[in-house]
Design an enzyme around this catalytic site. Structure first.
Site, PDB file in Angstrom:
ATOM      1  N   GLY A   9       0.770  -1.103  -0.011  1.00 49.51           N
ATOM      2  CA  GLY A   9      -0.488   0.060  -0.098  1.00 49.51           C
ATOM      3  C   GLY A   9       0.950   1.316  -0.069  1.00 49.51           C
ATOM      4  O   GLY A   9       2.032   1.329   0.136  1.00 49.51           O
ATOM      5  N   CYS A  10       0.206   2.555  -0.163  1.00 45.22           N
ATOM      6  CA  CYS A  10       0.962   3.346  -0.537  1.00 45.22           C
ATOM      7  C   CYS A  10       1.797   3.685   1.035  1.00 45.22           C
ATOM      8  O   CYS A  10       1.200   3.427   2.208  1.00 45.22           O
ATOM      9  CB  CYS A  10       0.334   4.614  -0.798  1.00 45.22           C
ATOM     10  SG  CYS A  10      -0.028   4.258  -2.381  1.00 45.22           S
ATOM     11  N   GLY A  11       2.969   4.662   1.117  1.00 50.93           N
ATOM     12  CA  GLY A  11       3.354   5.348   2.229  1.00 50.93           C
ATOM     13  C   GLY A  11       3.220   6.649   2.416  1.00 50.93           C
ATOM     14  O   GLY A  11       3.441   7.437   2.156  1.00 50.93           O
ATOM     15  N   ARG A  38       6.235  -0.005   0.632  1.00 50.21           N
ATOM     16  CA  ARG A  38       4.904   0.472   0.688  1.00 50.21           C
ATOM     17  C   ARG A  38       4.484   0.758  -0.708  1.00 50.21           C
ATOM     18  O   ARG A  38       3.870   0.555  -1.382  1.00 50.21           O
ATOM     19  CB  ARG A  38       4.584   1.702   1.467  1.00 50.21           C
ATOM     20  CG  ARG A  38       4.276   0.885   3.286  1.00 50.21           C
ATOM     21  CD  ARG A  38       4.190   2.138   3.727  1.00 50.21           C
ATOM     22  NE  ARG A  38       2.485   1.542   4.169  1.00 50.21           N
ATOM     23  CZ  ARG A  38       1.447   0.785   4.876  1.00 50.21           C
ATOM     24  NH1 ARG A  38       2.355  -0.049   5.619  1.00 50.21           N
ATOM     25  NH2 ARG A  38       0.786   0.585   4.737  1.00 50.21           N
TER      26      ARG A  38
END
Lengths: 368, 251
Positions: A9-11, A38
């Site tokens: 997932g994004c960070g 991420r």
């Protein structure tokens, strides 16, 4: 058939000095790069506040161009509408892995003449931003606030930091992002942060209500041109807080509105308030999983969706407040914070600068 | 216990760290002490040997995922997904832990000293003699025990004396197996529709005493008072149906 698949997932990372001490760019780079797992090297970006003390009262337009011709057209447009105090190419470094790069310029501007009583300078700038993004093919305004700027592109956070020479800036606060694009293309304009005026937003998750939010925003002159859901968050905050003058806390309650079942249990005053907010601003509700950091010249806010479908951790150490997707990203730059906590779902963490507390401090918020 | 093999994890990429551990396990090392851990993922992943891993620092995502053999003790906090689909043995966290701890856990124990995040114990399950156990010393966020299919969850709230709820909303929504014990009262409003509160029996008390004895021993340096912990009445939740969504999906 199977193929290697990295699930991630994004960070996010954010650092603010409430006393407006200058935080070296290396710090935010260290914090976001710590979470590079991420992302997948298809987008990263930074926004810094207080980075242009030589032009504090000018709107700093960061503009991305596909090529030199579109730059000429855009500069014609800007000269017709703004007094350009100073402009220059945004300094970049050669990064071997970044092959196909747009051109970046920055312009320190004020509106050509006082635009009259109906339109504020901020609205004037907003209209120009929308017009450039929508009508000039191959030109996109990456940020447009005073004494702040966004730097973003396709690459990992360490590559984008190197490319934009983030280590050469110091800021009162920083936010940063490492991207793992899921539903939308990994292109330079689609990297985070998304901005308008001095608002900048980085986001982990997906805004399933994008279509509703986009059409709602169009009624107020916002054009979503960057092909990524997060864009609506920046414009919604601008609409709710700057234009409709909602307190930030209530704007957060619009974006991550309490459930009807909980509103039903509230006392009559609160019940009336939240019922009204949901009815008036139903189309501004953000559905879907999200953790966002919102930064502006008054401070920083962290906000989760109502059932915490994406991680967010906050920490305090003296004057500094940190927020990130993972605690380790905070400890990478602040090994021993005095307090670490996981913010509650839908409950904003609002951190104003000390000198902006009167305007932005909110009672009933997660205490710092 | 043998002398530990000390590994300085400062700046070590998670794949390298985990590879070192796996290689050393093959060489017969049974006791690891990892220093300066800061977010490295998958520590102990899939290991089936009986080893002890001490983690100093912040353990990263999916600590002990799929593990069967090791005991892991974290001296610090742990991030999300501790004990994801864990098969056996134990993870002890001397701090707080993030969201989704014990996700699909099917055996072993998870002992956490302080608060945990959201969706802890989601879809944990029992199979024959394998009964996973999660004990949390602090508070928990929403969806505690969501879709729980088996096992035991205990929530203690030992560290706070304010009036905030011990556990978040949507407690045990979709639960269809296992049992949850929460120290103190729980507002029925936050309970999922699929659970009911039942009386704590003598057998429950015996079970809790045994589980908490071990828990207090794991955290002996905090001098937890087992007797005092057990004096506060527990709320016991069990599913009202073994197939709460049977009617939704049947056609």
């Amino acid at each position: 058939m199977s193929w290697p698949r990295e699930i991630s997932g994004c960070g996010l990372a954010g650092i603010i000095s409430r006393k407006r001490e200058l935080i070296p760019g290396e710090e935010i780079v260290t914090s976001i790069v710590h979470q590079k797992e991420r992302g997948n090297q298809l987008g990263a970006g930074f926004a810094g506040y207080g980075i242009y003390p030589q032009f504090p009262d000018y709107y700093a337009l960061h503009i991305m161009y596909d090529g030199p011709y579109v730059r000429e057209d855009t500069e014609e447009y800007i000269k017709g509408r703004f007094v350009v105090e100073h402009f220059e190419g945004i300094p970049t470094r050669r990064v071997p892995s970044i092959m196909d790069r747009p051109i970046f310029y920055r312009y320190f501007v004020v509106p050509v003449e006082l635009p009259g009583e109906e339109i504020s300078p901020d609205d004037y700038v907003m209209a120009a931003v929308m017009e450039i993004n929508e009508k000039i093919d191959g030109a996109f305004v990456i940020s447009s606030g005073k004494n702040m700027g966004a730097f973003k592109g396709v690459g990992g956070p360490e590559e984008i930091a190197e490319f934009f020479r983030i280590d050469e800036y110091e800021a009162h606060q920083w936010i940063a992002h490492t991207r793992f694009p899921t539903n939308t293309p990994g292109w330079w304009g689609g990297a985070h942060p998304f901005t308008l005026l001095d608002w900048a937003v980085v986001h982990n998750g997906e805004i399933s209500s994008y279509g509703i939010n986009k059409r709602y925003l169009e009624m107020f002159g916002y054009k979503c041109t960057l092909m990524t859901d997060t864009e609506v968050v920046a414009y919604l905050v601008d609409l709710l807080v700057r234009r409709h003058r909602l307190p930030l806390r209530l704007a957060a309650d619009v974006l991550a509105a309490p459930f009807w079942k909980d509103i039903d249990r509230m006392g009559s005053r609160e019940n009336g308030l939240f019922t009204a907010l949901r009815m008036v601003y139903g189309s501004a509700l953000l559905n879907g999983p999200f953790a966002v950091l919102v930064a502006w010249n008054g401070g920083m806010m962290g906000l989760n969706d109502r059932i915490k479908l994406r991680p967010l951790v906050a920490a305090i150490d003296g004057d500094r407040v940190y927020m990130a997707s993972e605690e380790s990203a905070i400890r990478a730059v602040c090994p021993h914070p005095t307090r670490v906590w996981a913010p509650k779902a839908g409950d904003p963490v609002i951190v104003p600068f000390d000198d902006a507390r009167d305007a932005w401090e909110v009672k009933g918020c997660q205490s710092l | 216990m043998s002398e530990p093999l000390i590994i300085d994890a400062q700046g070590l990429y998670y794949r390298d760290l985990n590879q070192i551990i796996r290689d050393k396990v093959k060489e017969g090392v049974t006791h690891f002490r990892l220093l300066n851990v800061n977010g490295q993922r998958y520590i102990g992943a899939g290991i089936t040997d009986d080893i002890l891993i001490e983690v100093y620092g912040v353990a990263g995502q999916d600590l002990g995922i799929f593990m069967n053999g090791p005991t892991i003790e974290v001296f610090g906090n742990a991030q999300d997904c501790v004990g994801n689909t864990m098969q056996g043995r134990k993870i002890v966290v001397h701090g707080m832990a993030g969201d989704v701890c014990g996700y699909g856990m099917r055996g072993g124990k998870l002992h956490i000293l302080r608060d945990v995040g959201y969706r802890v114990g989601i879809h944990m399950k029992t199979y024959r003699e394998m009964v996973p156990v999660i004990i949390v010393g602090g508070r928990a966020g929403d969806f505690f025990g969501e879709y729980m299919a088996g096992g035991i969850m205990v929530l203690l709230n030992l560290w706070n004396d304010d009036s905030r709820s011990t556990v978040g909303d949507y407690l045990a929504t979709g639960m269809h197996g296992g049992v949850i014990y929460i120290r103190g009262d729980v507002d029925p409003y936050i309970m999922g529709k699929e659970v009911g509160q039942v009386e704590v029996t003598h057998e429950d008390r015996t079970l809790l005493k045994g589980l908490l004895e071990e828990y207090c021993k794991d955290f002996s340096s905090y001098s937890l008072d087992l007797h005092g912990i057990l004096q506060v009445p527990f709320t016991k939740l069990v599913p009202v149906s073994a197939r709460p969504y049977g009617k939704v999906y049947a056609y």
